[in-house]
Scaffold this motif. Structure first.
Motif, PDB file in Angstrom:
ATOM      1  N   SER A 165      16.713 -48.700  75.084  1.00 56.47           N
ATOM      2  CA  SER A 165      17.907 -48.699  74.239  1.00 56.47           C
ATOM      3  C   SER A 165      17.482 -48.196  72.859  1.00 56.47           C
ATOM      4  CB  SER A 165      18.514 -50.104  74.158  1.00 56.47           C
ATOM      5  OG  SER A 165      17.681 -50.937  73.406  1.00 56.47           O
ATOM      6  N   GLN A 166      18.310 -47.396  72.257  1.00 55.07           N
ATOM      7  CA  GLN A 166      17.913 -46.759  70.999  1.00 55.07           C
ATOM      8  C   GLN A 166      19.131 -46.208  70.261  1.00 55.07           C
ATOM      9  OE1 GLN A 166      15.895 -42.807  72.020  1.00 55.07           O
ATOM     10  NE2 GLN A 166      15.983 -43.842  74.010  1.00 55.07           N
ATOM     11  N   ASN A 167      18.924 -45.908  68.996  1.00 54.49           N
ATOM     12  CA  ASN A 167      19.953 -45.267  68.173  1.00 54.49           C
ATOM     13  C   ASN A 167      19.480 -43.898  67.744  1.00 54.49           C
ATOM     14  OD1 ASN A 167      21.957 -47.422  67.903  1.00 54.49           O
ATOM     15  ND2 ASN A 167      20.242 -48.509  66.923  1.00 54.49           N
ATOM     16  N   VAL A 168      20.415 -42.976  67.679  1.00 52.45           N
ATOM     17  CA  VAL A 168      20.104 -41.630  67.207  1.00 52.45           C
ATOM     18  C   VAL A 168      21.129 -41.285  66.130  1.00 52.45           C
ATOM     19  CG1 VAL A 168      19.962 -39.194  67.888  1.00 52.45           C
ATOM     20  CG2 VAL A 168      19.150 -40.970  69.465  1.00 52.45           C
ATOM     21  N   ARG A 169      20.650 -40.672  65.049  1.00 51.62           N
ATOM     22  CA  ARG A 169      21.562 -40.203  63.989  1.00 51.62           C
ATOM     23  C   ARG A 169      21.800 -38.713  64.160  1.00 51.62           C
ATOM     24  NH1 ARG A 169      24.618 -43.443  61.161  1.00 51.62           N
ATOM     25  NH2 ARG A 169      24.644 -42.007  59.354  1.00 51.62           N
ATOM     26  N   LEU A 170      23.044 -38.344  64.116  1.00 56.72           N
ATOM     27  CA  LEU A 170      23.357 -36.918  64.230  1.00 56.72           C
ATOM     28  C   LEU A 170      24.532 -36.601  63.314  1.00 56.72           C
ATOM     29  CD1 LEU A 170      23.017 -34.158  65.540  1.00 56.72           C
ATOM     30  CD2 LEU A 170      24.412 -34.934  67.450  1.00 56.72           C
ATOM     31  N   PHE A 215      13.221 -39.828  76.243  1.00 51.07           N
ATOM     32  CA  PHE A 215      14.166 -39.326  77.254  1.00 51.07           C
ATOM     33  C   PHE A 215      13.420 -38.670  78.407  1.00 51.07           C
ATOM     34  CE2 PHE A 215      16.819 -39.867  73.632  1.00 51.07           C
ATOM     35  CZ  PHE A 215      18.062 -40.224  74.147  1.00 51.07           C
ATOM     36  N   THR A 216      13.986 -38.793  79.579  1.00 49.65           N
ATOM     37  CA  THR A 216      13.339 -38.203  80.731  1.00 49.65           C
ATOM     38  C   THR A 216      14.335 -37.385  81.559  1.00 49.65           C
ATOM     39  OG1 THR A 216      12.065 -38.741  82.710  1.00 49.65           O
ATOM     40  CG2 THR A 216      13.567 -40.405  81.960  1.00 49.65           C
ATOM     41  N   GLY A 255      25.503 -37.643  60.443  1.00 55.31           N
ATOM     42  CA  GLY A 255      26.226 -38.785  59.893  1.00 55.31           C
ATOM     43  C   GLY A 255      26.839 -39.688  60.952  1.00 55.31           C
ATOM     44  N   THR A 256      26.695 -39.334  62.217  1.00 61.47           N
ATOM     45  CA  THR A 256      27.234 -40.180  63.287  1.00 61.47           C
ATOM     46  C   THR A 256      26.090 -40.957  63.928  1.00 61.47           C
ATOM     47  OG1 THR A 256      28.942 -38.548  63.741  1.00 61.47           O
ATOM     48  CG2 THR A 256      28.530 -40.177  65.463  1.00 61.47           C
ATOM     49  N   ASN A 257      26.341 -42.229  64.224  1.00 63.66           N
ATOM     50  CA  ASN A 257      25.339 -43.041  64.914  1.00 63.66           C
ATOM     51  C   ASN A 257      25.645 -43.035  66.405  1.00 63.66           C
ATOM     52  OD1 ASN A 257      23.127 -44.912  64.980  1.00 63.66           O
ATOM     53  ND2 ASN A 257      24.646 -46.507  65.420  1.00 63.66           N
ATOM     54  N   LEU A 258      24.662 -42.634  67.207  1.00 70.38           N
ATOM     55  CA  LEU A 258      24.840 -42.626  68.658  1.00 70.38           C
ATOM     56  C   LEU A 258      23.971 -43.728  69.239  1.00 70.38           C
ATOM     57  CD1 LEU A 258      24.353 -38.779  69.140  1.00 70.38           C
ATOM     58  CD2 LEU A 258      26.553 -39.970  69.150  1.00 70.38           C
ATOM     59  N   THR A 259      24.580 -44.619  70.007  1.00 72.97           N
ATOM     60  CA  THR A 259      23.774 -45.681  70.599  1.00 72.97           C
ATOM     61  C   THR A 259      23.569 -45.406  72.079  1.00 72.97           C
ATOM     62  OG1 THR A 259      25.689 -47.011  71.143  1.00 72.97           O
ATOM     63  CG2 THR A 259      24.693 -47.399  68.994  1.00 72.97           C
ATOM     64  N   PHE A 260      22.355 -45.678  72.539  1.00 74.36           N
ATOM     65  CA  PHE A 260      21.999 -45.499  73.945  1.00 74.36           C
ATOM     66  C   PHE A 260      21.547 -46.827  74.531  1.00 74.36           C
ATOM     67  CE2 PHE A 260      21.692 -41.234  72.315  1.00 74.36           C
ATOM     68  CZ  PHE A 260      22.028 -40.417  73.381  1.00 74.36           C
ATOM     69  N   ARG A 261      22.048 -47.138  75.707  1.00 70.53           N
ATOM     70  CA  ARG A 261      21.502 -48.258  76.480  1.00 70.53           C
ATOM     71  C   ARG A 261      20.278 -47.758  77.231  1.00 70.53           C
ATOM     72  NH1 ARG A 261      24.724 -48.309  80.377  1.00 70.53           N
ATOM     73  NH2 ARG A 261      26.315 -46.866  79.605  1.00 70.53           N
ATOM     74  N   ALA A 262      19.357 -48.641  77.606  1.00 67.08           N
ATOM     75  CA  ALA A 262      18.228 -48.244  78.444  1.00 67.08           C
ATOM     76  C   ALA A 262      18.789 -47.725  79.767  1.00 67.08           C
ATOM     77  CB  ALA A 262      17.304 -49.434  78.680  1.00 67.08           C
ATOM     78  N   GLY A 292      19.371 -33.526  63.952  1.00 66.65           N
ATOM     79  CA  GLY A 292      19.349 -34.797  64.689  1.00 66.65           C
ATOM     80  C   GLY A 292      17.965 -35.417  64.674  1.00 66.65           C
ATOM     81  N   ASN A 293      17.857 -36.674  65.100  1.00 63.58           N
ATOM     82  CA  ASN A 293      16.521 -37.284  65.161  1.00 63.58           C
ATOM     83  C   ASN A 293      16.223 -37.855  66.545  1.00 63.58           C
ATOM     84  OD1 ASN A 293      18.123 -39.538  65.067  1.00 63.58           O
ATOM     85  ND2 ASN A 293      16.910 -40.631  63.522  1.00 63.58           N
ATOM     86  N   PHE A 294      16.559 -37.119  67.570  1.00 69.54           N
ATOM     87  CA  PHE A 294      16.219 -37.520  68.935  1.00 69.54           C
ATOM     88  C   PHE A 294      14.698 -37.641  69.072  1.00 69.54           C
ATOM     89  CE2 PHE A 294      20.471 -36.026  70.123  1.00 69.54           C
ATOM     90  CZ  PHE A 294      20.818 -36.962  71.092  1.00 69.54           C
TER      91      PHE A 294
END
Ligand code: AVJ
Length: 322
Positions: free
Chosen positions: A261-266, A239-240, A268-275, A232-234
């Motif tokens: 807000s950010q995107n993480v690749r894991l 993060f806190t 082959g899946t894209n995970l989106t995060f809101r702030a 993964g590329n967290f």
């Protein structure tokens, strides 16, 4: 001359445990709200961080439970039939069982733990310190059914599940676990279980928000593990740690909160995060003796005795004026 350098890594198939981790992580991080199972905290680094947590001044559970096993060990041992097989669910460092082994006549000790190598080391150390004790380690995920070694078939069985780990289960999971333990141990078995009691909210809060920030590192380590084991590329600095007491549900909740807000690749899946979005990484349920006994009864067990430390733990923090 043209050199063509190719870095060929060996075809490398992930082992069973990594596959299960990948499946759970992708599945749980695709939910809303996002979550991760607390069982993934405990890689080598996470286990060390947890050991450090148990020594923090704010984290009362481990030292309290050790004191109960020390002070009430005679009474606790009295319920263990002579020559019984003691089966520990999630044995880890075996610090607690040693207190019982010193006091009672155990026929065999069966530590069950998912970490096979650590388990072997701990079993060897126990054999050294308790010569003559039969130790039969079982490398298994104790939340799923597993078979007991044939050598203990004729011994009375006592399950041992200290450490308040039951608190990590949702109530329905705790019930399923206790039922499954009953199946595994068989008719006539007993079980000794450690649970953390509900107490002063400040004390609970501080135990999961230690001043040294060890719990925060423990929580964030699960993302470090995802990056390392699953590629993964967290971004850890994004993060806190947050831990709160949820009074209605009698549980501490640990979260990892995305700062932006950010995107993480894991995988082959894209995970989106809101702030401000959370990953719920752990619930630690706090029981009352009544609620625990009701759970045990509902899971096919009869409560027999309970031992509590004498003094309620109080916060030494000044109460803030309203
Ligand atoms: C090992 C599950 C009992 O819930 O208190 C410690 C894990 N999490 N600090 C707990 C933990 C944050 C611990 N248990």
């Amino acid at each position: 001359m043209n050199m063509h350098a190719t870095a060929l890594s060996e075809a490398h198939l992930p082992d069973e445990q990594t596959t299960a981790f990948a499946r759970d992580a992708i599945g749980d991080l695709s939910q809303r709200p996002k979550r991760l199972s607390p069982k993934y905290f405990y890689d080598a680094a996470g286990s060390e961080l947890f050991e450090a947590i148990t020594k923090l001044p704010e984290y009362y559970p481990t030292r309290t439970e050790l004191s109960i096993l020390r002070d009430r060990g005679d009474d606790i041992s009295a319920i263990i039939p002579k020559g019984a097989a003691l089966v520990e669910f999630g044995a880890g460092a075996t610090t607690k069982v040693r207190l019982l082994l010193e006091k009672c006549d155990i026929g065999a000790y069966v530590p069950v733990d998912i970490s096979g190598d650590f388990l072997k080391e701990q079993a060897d150390a126990l054999r050294r310190d308790f010569p003559g004790l039969a130790v039969y380690p079982v490398a298994a995920d104790f939340t799923a059914p597993f078979a007991l070694p044939a050598s203990i078939a004729n011994l009375p069985k006592v399950g041992f599940f200290p450490g308040s780990t039951l608190g990590n289960f949702e109530p329905h999971e705790a019930c399923a676990f206790l039922r499954s333990a009953r199946e595994i141990l068989g008719k006539g078995a007993q079980m000794i279980i450690g649970v953390d009691l509900e107490k002063d909210e400040r004390v609970l809060y501080d135990a999961y928000n230690d001043a040294a920030g060890v719990t925060a590192r423990f929580n964030l380590n699960v993302l470090v593990r995802i990056n390392r084991e699953l590629g993964g590329n967290f971004d850890l600095s994004a993060f806190t740690h947050r831990a709160i007491y949820n009074r209605e549900r009698h549980r501490i909740e640990m979260h990892l909160i995305a700062k932006t807000s950010q995107n993480v690749r894991l995988l082959g899946t894209n995970l989106t995060f809101r702030a401000g979005e959370s990953i719920h990484t752990e619930s630690s349920y706090k029981y009352s003796i009544e609620r625990f006994n009701a759970l045990a009864r509902g899971s096919g067990w009869t409560p027999r005795a309970s031992w509590t430390d004498p003094a309620p733990i109080r916060s030494n923090r000044a109460v803030r004026p309203k």
